[in-house]
Design a protein around this motif. Structure first.
Motif, PDB file in Angstrom:
ATOM      1  N   TYR A 126      48.914  59.765  47.817  1.00 26.52           N
ATOM      2  CA  TYR A 126      47.480  59.669  47.528  1.00 26.52           C
ATOM      3  C   TYR A 126      46.813  58.748  48.549  1.00 26.52           C
ATOM      4  O   TYR A 126      47.441  57.801  49.043  1.00 26.52           O
ATOM      5  CB  TYR A 126      47.244  59.047  46.142  1.00 26.52           C
ATOM      6  N   LEU A 127      45.541  59.010  48.805  1.00 24.25           N
ATOM      7  CA  LEU A 127      44.698  58.086  49.558  1.00 24.25           C
ATOM      8  C   LEU A 127      43.751  57.422  48.575  1.00 24.25           C
ATOM      9  O   LEU A 127      43.274  58.064  47.631  1.00 24.25           O
ATOM     10  CB  LEU A 127      43.874  58.811  50.624  1.00 24.25           C
ATOM     11  N   TYR A 128      43.482  56.157  48.801  1.00 28.44           N
ATOM     12  CA  TYR A 128      42.469  55.415  48.042  1.00 28.44           C
ATOM     13  C   TYR A 128      41.434  54.983  49.067  1.00 28.44           C
ATOM     14  O   TYR A 128      41.744  54.210  49.985  1.00 28.44           O
ATOM     15  CB  TYR A 128      43.106  54.211  47.340  1.00 28.44           C
ATOM     16  N   LEU A 129      40.221  55.523  48.949  1.00 22.64           N
ATOM     17  CA  LEU A 129      39.202  55.372  49.984  1.00 22.64           C
ATOM     18  C   LEU A 129      38.080  54.403  49.624  1.00 22.64           C
ATOM     19  O   LEU A 129      37.174  54.195  50.430  1.00 22.64           O
ATOM     20  CB  LEU A 129      38.608  56.754  50.319  1.00 22.64           C
ATOM     21  N   LYS A 130      38.148  53.809  48.442  1.00 19.21           N
ATOM     22  CA  LYS A 130      37.107  52.862  48.045  1.00 19.21           C
ATOM     23  C   LYS A 130      37.239  51.565  48.849  1.00 19.21           C
ATOM     24  O   LYS A 130      38.344  51.189  49.244  1.00 19.21           O
ATOM     25  CB  LYS A 130      37.194  52.567  46.548  1.00 19.21           C
ATOM     26  N   PRO A 131      36.121  50.857  49.059  1.00 24.35           N
ATOM     27  CA  PRO A 131      36.191  49.590  49.804  1.00 24.35           C
ATOM     28  C   PRO A 131      37.100  48.578  49.102  1.00 24.35           C
ATOM     29  O   PRO A 131      37.073  48.460  47.877  1.00 24.35           O
ATOM     30  CB  PRO A 131      34.739  49.091  49.808  1.00 24.35           C
ATOM     31  N   VAL A 132      37.886  47.870  49.900  1.00 24.17           N
ATOM     32  CA  VAL A 132      38.822  46.876  49.380  1.00 24.17           C
ATOM     33  C   VAL A 132      38.748  45.634  50.261  1.00 24.17           C
ATOM     34  O   VAL A 132      38.853  45.740  51.486  1.00 24.17           O
ATOM     35  CB  VAL A 132      40.270  47.421  49.378  1.00 24.17           C
ATOM     36  N   GLU A 133      38.571  44.498  49.632  1.00 25.73           N
ATOM     37  CA  GLU A 133      38.633  43.212  50.328  1.00 25.73           C
ATOM     38  C   GLU A 133      39.991  42.587  50.027  1.00 25.73           C
ATOM     39  O   GLU A 133      40.330  42.359  48.864  1.00 25.73           O
ATOM     40  CB  GLU A 133      37.511  42.283  49.853  1.00 25.73           C
ATOM     41  N   VAL A 134      40.755  42.308  51.063  1.00 25.21           N
ATOM     42  CA  VAL A 134      42.092  41.739  50.893  1.00 25.21           C
ATOM     43  C   VAL A 134      42.034  40.454  50.067  1.00 25.21           C
ATOM     44  O   VAL A 134      42.895  40.212  49.221  1.00 25.21           O
ATOM     45  CB  VAL A 134      42.751  41.503  52.273  1.00 25.21           C
ATOM     46  N   SER A 135      41.009  39.656  50.286  1.00 26.12           N
ATOM     47  CA  SER A 135      40.896  38.366  49.575  1.00 26.12           C
ATOM     48  C   SER A 135      40.713  38.545  48.075  1.00 26.12           C
ATOM     49  O   SER A 135      40.952  37.608  47.310  1.00 26.12           O
ATOM     50  CB  SER A 135      39.734  37.557  50.144  1.00 26.12           C
ATOM     51  N   GLU A 136      40.320  39.736  47.624  1.00 25.09           N
ATOM     52  CA  GLU A 136      40.096  39.985  46.202  1.00 25.09           C
ATOM     53  C   GLU A 136      41.288  40.642  45.511  1.00 25.09           C
ATOM     54  O   GLU A 136      41.259  40.865  44.301  1.00 25.09           O
ATOM     55  CB  GLU A 136      38.839  40.840  46.021  1.00 25.09           C
ATOM     56  N   LEU A 137      42.334  40.959  46.277  1.00 22.13           N
ATOM     57  CA  LEU A 137      43.506  41.591  45.686  1.00 22.13           C
ATOM     58  C   LEU A 137      44.345  40.551  44.945  1.00 22.13           C
ATOM     59  O   LEU A 137      44.408  39.391  45.335  1.00 22.13           O
ATOM     60  CB  LEU A 137      44.351  42.271  46.759  1.00 22.13           C
ATOM     61  N   CYS A 138      45.000  40.997  43.900  1.00 18.28           N
ATOM     62  CA  CYS A 138      45.908  40.151  43.124  1.00 18.28           C
ATOM     63  C   CYS A 138      47.319  40.720  43.333  1.00 18.28           C
ATOM     64  O   CYS A 138      47.699  41.704  42.697  1.00 18.28           O
ATOM     65  CB  CYS A 138      45.518  40.175  41.648  1.00 18.28           C
ATOM     66  N   LEU A 139      48.067  40.114  44.266  1.00 20.28           N
ATOM     67  CA  LEU A 139      49.369  40.642  44.661  1.00 20.28           C
ATOM     68  C   LEU A 139      50.450  40.284  43.649  1.00 20.28           C
ATOM     69  O   LEU A 139      50.520  39.150  43.179  1.00 20.28           O
ATOM     70  CB  LEU A 139      49.762  40.099  46.033  1.00 20.28           C
ATOM     71  N   GLN A 140      51.290  41.244  43.346  1.00 27.29           N
ATOM     72  CA  GLN A 140      52.443  41.029  42.469  1.00 27.29           C
ATOM     73  C   GLN A 140      53.542  40.368  43.307  1.00 27.29           C
ATOM     74  O   GLN A 140      54.204  41.027  44.103  1.00 27.29           O
ATOM     75  CB  GLN A 140      52.915  42.363  41.886  1.00 27.29           C
ATOM     76  N   LYS A 141      53.726  39.089  43.145  1.00 23.31           N
ATOM     77  CA  LYS A 141      54.607  38.301  44.016  1.00 23.31           C
ATOM     78  C   LYS A 141      56.051  38.801  44.030  1.00 23.31           C
ATOM     79  O   LYS A 141      56.747  38.654  45.036  1.00 23.31           O
ATOM     80  CB  LYS A 141      54.567  36.825  43.629  1.00 23.31           C
ATOM     81  N   GLU A 142      56.525  39.382  42.924  1.00 22.79           N
ATOM     82  CA  GLU A 142      57.901  39.899  42.898  1.00 22.79           C
ATOM     83  C   GLU A 142      58.065  41.102  43.825  1.00 22.79           C
ATOM     84  O   GLU A 142      59.176  41.415  44.236  1.00 22.79           O
ATOM     85  CB  GLU A 142      58.308  40.321  41.476  1.00 22.79           C
ATOM     86  N   GLU A 143      56.970  41.771  44.126  1.00 24.66           N
ATOM     87  CA  GLU A 143      57.013  42.988  44.934  1.00 24.66           C
ATOM     88  C   GLU A 143      56.411  42.804  46.330  1.00 24.66           C
ATOM     89  O   GLU A 143      56.915  43.359  47.300  1.00 24.66           O
ATOM     90  CB  GLU A 143      56.245  44.125  44.226  1.00 24.66           C
ATOM     91  N   VAL A 144      55.295  42.065  46.408  1.00 25.99           N
ATOM     92  CA  VAL A 144      54.478  42.028  47.618  1.00 25.99           C
ATOM     93  C   VAL A 144      54.315  40.595  48.100  1.00 25.99           C
ATOM     94  O   VAL A 144      53.802  39.740  47.380  1.00 25.99           O
ATOM     95  CB  VAL A 144      53.080  42.639  47.348  1.00 25.99           C
ATOM     96  N   GLU A 145      54.743  40.345  49.341  1.00 23.69           N
ATOM     97  CA  GLU A 145      54.595  39.015  49.936  1.00 23.69           C
ATOM     98  C   GLU A 145      53.196  38.827  50.530  1.00 23.69           C
ATOM     99  O   GLU A 145      52.609  37.757  50.431  1.00 23.69           O
ATOM    100  CB  GLU A 145      55.651  38.856  51.034  1.00 23.69           C
ATOM    101  N   ALA A 146      52.665  39.878  51.180  1.00 24.57           N
ATOM    102  CA  ALA A 146      51.359  39.805  51.839  1.00 24.57           C
ATOM    103  C   ALA A 146      50.869  41.224  52.098  1.00 24.57           C
ATOM    104  O   ALA A 146      51.624  42.191  51.935  1.00 24.57           O
ATOM    105  CB  ALA A 146      51.481  39.044  53.161  1.00 24.57           C
ATOM    106  N   VAL A 147      49.611  41.346  52.488  1.00 25.39           N
ATOM    107  CA  VAL A 147      49.050  42.627  52.913  1.00 25.39           C
ATOM    108  C   VAL A 147      48.246  42.408  54.192  1.00 25.39           C
ATOM    109  O   VAL A 147      47.803  41.292  54.465  1.00 25.39           O
ATOM    110  CB  VAL A 147      48.147  43.277  51.832  1.00 25.39           C
ATOM    111  N   ARG A 148      48.083  43.489  54.962  1.00 31.68           N
ATOM    112  CA  ARG A 148      47.253  43.422  56.166  1.00 31.68           C
ATOM    113  C   ARG A 148      46.780  44.820  56.541  1.00 31.68           C
ATOM    114  O   ARG A 148      47.456  45.810  56.267  1.00 31.68           O
ATOM    115  CB  ARG A 148      48.002  42.790  57.320  1.00 31.68           C
ATOM    116  N   TRP A 149      45.601  44.875  57.142  1.00 28.41           N
ATOM    117  CA  TRP A 149      45.079  46.136  57.664  1.00 28.41           C
ATOM    118  C   TRP A 149      45.651  46.358  59.065  1.00 28.41           C
ATOM    119  O   TRP A 149      45.837  45.402  59.827  1.00 28.41           O
ATOM    120  CB  TRP A 149      43.557  46.095  57.753  1.00 28.41           C
ATOM    121  N   MET A 150      45.945  47.632  59.391  1.00 27.36           N
ATOM    122  CA  MET A 150      46.424  47.982  60.726  1.00 27.36           C
ATOM    123  C   MET A 150      45.830  49.322  61.127  1.00 27.36           C
ATOM    124  O   MET A 150      45.747  50.239  60.305  1.00 27.36           O
ATOM    125  CB  MET A 150      47.955  48.065  60.744  1.00 27.36           C
TER     126      MET A 150
END
Length: 188
Positions: A126-150
């Motif tokens: 799936y694609l998710y095309l809605k605007p996303v601000e990385v600073s507003e994400l709530c990362l699940q620490k057991e799964e995700v260390e960090a995120v970044r756009w590329m």
């Protein structure tokens, strides 16, 4: 205990349910959902990558799909996708927010943590095309260390070069290209 529906290679449930370790041991086909967050920045298509937790058994610390996960027994592909968005990134989405790309079957035979696994998955992408601000994400620490756009083209080049910092397979790059075409997204 994680229970998975056993599926045909076309993604249809067989009616059989098994525990995750038995599925990996026996090489049974099972479902996953892969969700790619996509945006256009400075005329370029970008995808959000998650850096997997270093505690993960498979591909620790590698950059991967925006979010992904196995379907629990009884889940539809869309239900699994929405749960993963919520759990891993804190995004509360609804099914119409997901742009369905298609089903992709793949197999990985590896040894993780001293255990041989035969991982046969049918992934709904799936694609998710809605605007996303990385600073507003709530990362699940057991799964995700960090995120970044590329930029997608950089991701594609690094994936094709076999960059060990990435665990994104060639089929997934192709699925993203399919998704961009189906959604009417093109590079400027």
């Amino acid at each position: 205990m994680e229970l998975f529906d056993i599926r045909t290679p076309d993604g249809e449930p067989t009616g059989q349910v098994k525990e995750r370790s038995a599925v990996d041991r026996d090489g049974d086909w099972h479902g996953t959902a892969h969700i790619w967050l996509v945006r256009r920045q400075n005329g370029r298509l970008q995808v959000l990558l998650q850096k997997r937790s270093r505690e993960k058994e498979t591909f620790p610390g590698c950059f991967d799909t925006s979010c992904a996960g196995h379907l629990s027994a009884g889940d539809s592909f869309a239900e699994g996708a929405l749960r993963e968005l919520s759990e891993e990134l804190g995004i509360q989405a609804e099914e119409p927010d997901l742009f369905y790309v298609g089903l992709y079957s793949y197999e990985v035979n590896e040894n993780f943590g001293g255990t041989d696994i035969i991982d046969r998955e049918i992934a709904a992408v799936y694609l998710y095309l809605k605007p996303v601000e990385v600073s507003e994400l709530c990362l699940q620490k057991e799964e995700v260390e960090a995120v970044r756009w590329m930029d997608f083209e950089e991701l594609k080049a690094r994936s094709e070069a076999g960059d060990p910092a990435f665990c994104i397979f060639a089929w997934e790059i192709g699925a993203l290209e399919d998704g961009f075409r189906l959604a009417g997204l093109t590079e400027c």
